[in-house]
Design a protein around this motif. Structure first.
Motif, PDB file in Angstrom:
ATOM      1  N   VAL A   1      41.507  24.940  -2.177  1.00 23.60           N
ATOM      2  CA  VAL A   1      42.786  26.086  -2.718  1.00 23.60           C
ATOM      3  C   VAL A   1      42.981  26.538  -3.393  1.00 23.60           C
ATOM      4  N   GLY A   2      41.925  25.686  -4.547  1.00 26.05           N
ATOM      5  CA  GLY A   2      42.257  26.368  -5.978  1.00 26.05           C
ATOM      6  C   GLY A   2      42.491  25.875  -7.883  1.00 26.05           C
ATOM      7  N   VAL A   3      43.127  24.161  -7.517  1.00 26.11           N
ATOM      8  CA  VAL A   3      43.960  23.704  -8.428  1.00 26.11           C
ATOM      9  C   VAL A   3      42.956  22.893  -9.124  1.00 26.11           C
ATOM     10  N   VAL A   4      42.976  22.789 -10.432  1.00 27.33           N
ATOM     11  CA  VAL A   4      42.516  21.090 -10.597  1.00 27.33           C
ATOM     12  C   VAL A   4      43.265  20.272 -10.324  1.00 27.33           C
ATOM     13  N   PRO A   5      41.547  19.192  -9.805  1.00 30.03           N
ATOM     14  CA  PRO A   5      42.250  18.041  -9.135  1.00 30.03           C
ATOM     15  C   PRO A   5      42.601  16.657  -9.778  1.00 30.03           C
ATOM     16  N   ILE A   6      43.075  15.747  -9.017  1.00 29.76           N
ATOM     17  CA  ILE A   6      44.227  14.907  -9.491  1.00 29.76           C
ATOM     18  C   ILE A   6      43.329  13.657 -10.232  1.00 29.76           C
ATOM     19  N   HIS A   7      42.346  13.654  -9.188  1.00 28.15           N
ATOM     20  CA  HIS A   7      41.803  11.865 -10.396  1.00 28.15           C
ATOM     21  C   HIS A   7      41.339  12.332 -11.831  1.00 28.15           C
ATOM     22  N   ASN A   8      41.018  11.395 -12.209  1.00 27.57           N
ATOM     23  CA  ASN A   8      39.529  11.561 -12.972  1.00 27.57           C
ATOM     24  C   ASN A   8      38.233  11.355 -12.993  1.00 27.57           C
ATOM     25  N   GLY A   9      37.321  12.122 -13.482  1.00 34.16           N
ATOM     26  CA  GLY A   9      36.235  12.533 -13.257  1.00 34.16           C
ATOM     27  C   GLY A   9      36.035  13.761 -12.648  1.00 34.16           C
ATOM     28  N   ALA A  10      36.826  13.684 -11.825  1.00 30.90           N
ATOM     29  CA  ALA A  10      36.448  15.143 -10.784  1.00 30.90           C
ATOM     30  C   ALA A  10      36.161  16.638 -11.889  1.00 30.90           C
ATOM     31  N   ASP A  11      36.488  16.550 -12.702  1.00 34.90           N
ATOM     32  CA  ASP A  11      36.444  17.489 -12.912  1.00 34.90           C
ATOM     33  C   ASP A  11      34.494  18.033 -13.476  1.00 34.90           C
ATOM     34  N   GLN A  12      33.683  16.556 -13.512  1.00 37.60           N
ATOM     35  CA  GLN A  12      31.878  16.390 -13.497  1.00 37.60           C
ATOM     36  C   GLN A  12      31.857  17.407 -12.202  1.00 37.60           C
ATOM     37  N   ASP A  13      32.876  17.388 -10.899  1.00 37.53           N
ATOM     38  CA  ASP A  13      31.431  17.563  -9.691  1.00 37.53           C
ATOM     39  C   ASP A  13      31.141  19.185  -9.679  1.00 37.53           C
ATOM     40  N   ALA A  14      29.755  19.718  -9.272  1.00 43.94           N
ATOM     41  CA  ALA A  14      29.259  20.653  -9.476  1.00 43.94           C
ATOM     42  C   ALA A  14      30.153  22.335  -9.410  1.00 43.94           C
ATOM     43  N   HIS A  15      31.486  21.769  -8.937  1.00 46.33           N
ATOM     44  CA  HIS A  15      31.875  23.166  -8.469  1.00 46.33           C
ATOM     45  C   HIS A  15      32.623  23.728  -9.667  1.00 46.33           C
ATOM     46  N   PHE A  16      33.077  22.535 -10.193  1.00 50.05           N
ATOM     47  CA  PHE A  16      33.747  23.102 -11.538  1.00 50.05           C
ATOM     48  C   PHE A  16      32.646  23.669 -12.970  1.00 50.05           C
ATOM     49  N   LYS A  17      31.718  23.130 -12.769  1.00 45.48           N
ATOM     50  CA  LYS A  17      30.550  22.792 -13.927  1.00 45.48           C
ATOM     51  C   LYS A  17      29.818  24.745 -14.188  1.00 45.48           C
ATOM     52  N   THR A  18      30.662  26.314 -13.968  1.00 47.73           N
ATOM     53  CA  THR A  18      30.212  27.175 -13.105  1.00 47.73           C
ATOM     54  C   THR A  18      30.921  27.784 -14.313  1.00 47.73           C
ATOM     55  N   GLU A  19      30.366  28.669 -14.704  1.00 48.32           N
ATOM     56  CA  GLU A  19      30.988  30.019 -16.130  1.00 48.32           C
ATOM     57  C   GLU A  19      32.285  30.558 -15.595  1.00 48.32           C
ATOM     58  N   GLN A  20      32.411  30.784 -14.532  1.00 51.31           N
ATOM     59  CA  GLN A  20      33.841  31.213 -13.588  1.00 51.31           C
ATOM     60  C   GLN A  20      35.696  30.390 -13.915  1.00 51.31           C
ATOM     61  N   PHE A  21      35.217  29.283 -14.558  1.00 49.08           N
ATOM     62  CA  PHE A  21      35.958  27.792 -14.849  1.00 49.08           C
ATOM     63  C   PHE A  21      36.386  27.870 -16.217  1.00 49.08           C
ATOM     64  N   LYS A  22      35.457  28.042 -17.129  1.00 50.06           N
ATOM     65  CA  LYS A  22      35.704  28.015 -18.632  1.00 50.06           C
ATOM     66  C   LYS A  22      36.660  28.877 -18.887  1.00 50.06           C
ATOM     67  N   GLY A  23      37.595  29.592 -18.503  1.00 49.64           N
ATOM     68  CA  GLY A  23      39.077  30.240 -18.906  1.00 49.64           C
ATOM     69  C   GLY A  23      39.501  29.510 -19.394  1.00 49.64           C
ATOM     70  N   TRP A  24      39.889  28.101 -18.290  1.00 53.92           N
ATOM     71  CA  TRP A  24      40.632  27.055 -17.757  1.00 53.92           C
ATOM     72  C   TRP A  24      40.506  26.000 -18.433  1.00 53.92           C
ATOM     73  N   PHE A  25      39.126  25.199 -18.578  1.00 56.08           N
ATOM     74  CA  PHE A  25      38.326  24.187 -19.235  1.00 56.08           C
ATOM     75  C   PHE A  25      38.830  24.671 -21.254  1.00 56.08           C
ATOM     76  N   THR A  26      38.393  25.511 -20.985  1.00 61.62           N
ATOM     77  CA  THR A  26      38.347  25.785 -23.019  1.00 61.62           C
ATOM     78  C   THR A  26      40.221  25.487 -23.011  1.00 61.62           C
ATOM     79  N   GLU A  27      41.021  26.015 -21.991  1.00 62.28           N
ATOM     80  CA  GLU A  27      42.701  25.871 -22.327  1.00 62.28           C
ATOM     81  C   GLU A  27      43.009  24.519 -22.513  1.00 62.28           C
ATOM     82  N   LEU A  28      42.325  23.510 -20.691  1.00 63.99           N
ATOM     83  CA  LEU A  28      42.832  22.075 -20.884  1.00 63.99           C
ATOM     84  C   LEU A  28      41.776  21.618 -22.635  1.00 63.99           C
ATOM     85  N   SER A  29      41.161  21.420 -22.830  1.00 59.72           N
ATOM     86  CA  SER A  29      40.464  20.729 -24.154  1.00 59.72           C
ATOM     87  C   SER A  29      41.194  21.328 -25.071  1.00 59.72           C
TER      88      SER A  29
END
Length: 425
Positions: free
Chosen positions: A334-362
Motif C-alpha cells: 500500500v506504500g507506507v513506511v512500516p512500523i517495526h524497527n529494522g523494517a527500513d533495512q529491507d531491500a525494497h526500501f533501499k532503492t533510489e525511489q525512496f531516497k526523498g522520504w528517508f532523507t526527510e526522516l533522517s
C-alpha cells in the motif's frame, strides 16, 4: 438398550456440533482508504488469518474513500458499528473522545510483537487522553516526485530546492504546450498538502501557539495559500485540478501531464508501474525562506470498537495484520513506511525511489515533521469537508486566501482552546 445408547450418542454429537457452530465468531471489519488492489491484498491477508484461526470469520466492508467519513459516521450513528476499523489519524479524536474505542494498552502488554514496535507507533496511536486507542500500520510522509524528462525538456536538470524555485520551475515547464508544472490537488484529501505548503512558506510547523491560538492564518501561512492559488490561476496546474483527488494527481504525473507531485509512498505503487525508474525520482520537499521544510507525516491504523462482542478475536486479527511479517508485506503493497524497527533495512526500501522520504526522516535539522492534531474531536469533518470546500473557493477566486485562513483559524482555535480547558493538568 444398545440402540438407545447409539441414539443418545448421536444426539450428543449433534449438540456438540451445534455448540461448535455457535462458538464461531464473525468479526466485522471496515476498510476506508480503499482501492481495488489494496482491498484484494487485505482480503488475502484476511484469508490467511481465517485459515490459521478456524471458527473465526471476517466480514470486510470497504467504503469508497471519497465518501468514507460521512458513510462511516452514518453507520456508527445507526448503531451499525464494526469490531475493527481502519482509522485515519484525523478521525481518532471524534470516536475516542466519545468513548467508542477500546483501550488497546492491555492487549499490547501481552503482545510479543510489541517488542519491535517503533516508538512512533506507540506515540501516534495514543494522542487522545494518552490512551492507545489505535495502532498505526504505517506512515504517509510527503516528498516531491519530479519527472526527469519534462525537466530536461524545460532546460532544468535538478528538482527545486526552494519554494521560489518550485514556482519558477513550474512556470518553465508550463511553457511547454499541453504540460503543467504541478499536479495540484484541490479535491478529496487536499488539506494536508495544502497546509504543508502554508507551513513551509511561514517557516513554522504545526497548528497552534502555546495558548491554543491557531497559526494557520499567520502572514506567512496566508502567503503559502496564496502561492498555490496564484499557481492555479496562472495555469501552472491543470484547470480540472481544482477537484483532483489522489488518483487524479497520480495519473496526471505518470501520464506526463504535470511534472511535479507532492505525495506519500503510496503514490509510488501506481507511478512505478507506469513509468521507467530512469524517468522520475523522489526528492525532499523544497524549503521555505527559513531554510526549513515541514513535511506532513500522516498515518492510519487499526482500532477496535469498545462495544465489540468479539474483542479477543478482534485483537487476534489486529495483532496478525500488525505483526512484523504482515506489516512489512502491507507496507510494500500500500506504500507506507512500516512500523517495526529494522523494517527500513529491507531491500525494497533501499532503492533510489525512496531516497526523498528517508532523507526527510533522517535530517531533523532541515525537515520538521508535522502531524495532525488528532486529539480534536471535529478534526475529521474540518479536514475532509469544510477545508476542501474553502480551498476550492480560494482557487476559483470566490474567497481570498486571508478570508479562508481566518475562518480556519477561528475554528481550530476554538477546538484547541476547548480541548485545553477540558484537559488542564
Amino acid at each position: 438398550m444398545k440402540r438407545l445408547t447409539l441414539m443418545l450418542a448421536a444426539v450428543a454429537g449433534l449438540a456438540i456440533s451445534a455448540s461448535g457452530a455457535l462458538a464461531d465468531s464473525t468479526i466485522k471489519m471496515v476498510e476506508v482508504i480503499t482501492s481495488p488492489p489494496r482491498t484484494e491484498f487485505l482480503k488475502k491477508q484476511i484469508a490467511e488469518f481465517e485459515a490459521a484461526n478456524p471458527g473465526v470469520k471476517v466480514e470486510l466492508v470497504s467504503l469508497p474513500w471519497g465518501q468514507a467519513f460521512e458513510k462511516f459516521l452514518t453507520m456508527v450513528q445507526a448503531g451499525d458499528t464494526p469490531d475493527v476499523v481502519e482509522m485515519p489519524e484525523r478521525w481518532m479524536g471524534l470516536y475516542a473522545n466519545n468513548g467508542q474505542l477500546e483501550d488497546l494498552g492491555p492487549y499490547m502488554a501481552k503482545w510479543e510483537d510489541a517488542k519491535t514496535l517503533g516508538d512512533r507507533a506507540k506515540q501516534f496511536g495514543s494522542t487522545v487522553n494518552n490512551t492507545q486507542f489505535m495502532i498505526p500500520y504505517g506512515y504517509y510522509v510527503n516528498a516531491l516526485f519530479w519527472n526527469k524528462k519534462l525537466f530536461k525538456e524545460a532546460g532544468l536538470d535538478a528538482p527545486p530546492a526552494t519554494l521560489d524555485e518550485f514556482v519558477e520551475d513550474s512556470k518553465k515547464i508550463s511553457a511547454i504546450p499541453g504540460k503543467y508544472g504541478y499536479c495540484l490537488r484541490g479535491g478529496p484529501g487536499a488539506f494536508n498538502g495544502m497546509h504543508m505548503f502554508m507551513n513551509i512558506a511561514a517557516g513554522k510547523g504545526g497548528y497552534f501557539n502555546e495558548d491554543g491560538t491557531s497559526t494557520i492564518n499567520d502572514e506567512g501561512s496566508v502567503k503559502g495559500l496564496q502561492m498555490l492559488a496564484d499557481m492555479y490561476k496562472n495555469g501552472l496546474a491543470p484547470k480540472d485540478a481544482v477537484s483532483w483527488g489522489f488518483n487524479e494527481t497520480v495519473t496526471g504525473f505518470y501520464s506526463g501531464t504535470c511534472a511535479m507531485l507532492n505525495q506519500d509512498p503510496d503514490a509510488l505503487l501506481g507511478i512505478a508501474d507506469k513509468m521507467s525508474a530512469d524517468d522520475f525520482a523522489v526528492a525532499p520537499l523544497p524549503v521555505g525562506p527559513s531554510g526549513k521544510s515541514y513535511p506532513t507525516l500522516g498515518y492510519a491504523g487499526w482500532a477496535m470498537f469498545a462495544n465489540s462482542q468479539h474483542k479477543d478475536d478482534a485483537w487476534k486479527l489486529m495483532a496478525t495484520l500488525l505483526s512484523p511479517k504482515d506489516n512489512l508485506e502491507w507496507a510494500k503493497e500500500v506504500g507506507v513506511v512500516p512500523i517495526h524497527n529494522g523494517a527500513d533495512q529491507d531491500a525494497h526500501f533501499k532503492t533510489e525511489q525512496f531516497k526523498g522520504w528517508f532523507t526527510e526522516l533522517s535530517d531533523s535539522s532541515k525537515y520538521e515533521m508535522v502531524t495532525p492534531p488528532t486529539h480534536l474531536e471535529n478534526l475529521g469533518n474540518f479536514v475532509d469537508q469544510v477545508a476542501i470546500k474553502n480551498f476550492q473557493e480560494v482557487l476559483l477566486g470566490q474567497k481570498t486566501a486571508k478570508e479562508a485562513a481566518d475562518a480556519w483559524a477561528a475554528f481550530l482555535t476554538k477546538e484547541q482552546q476547548d480541548w485545553l480547558a477540558k484537559n488542564k493538568k
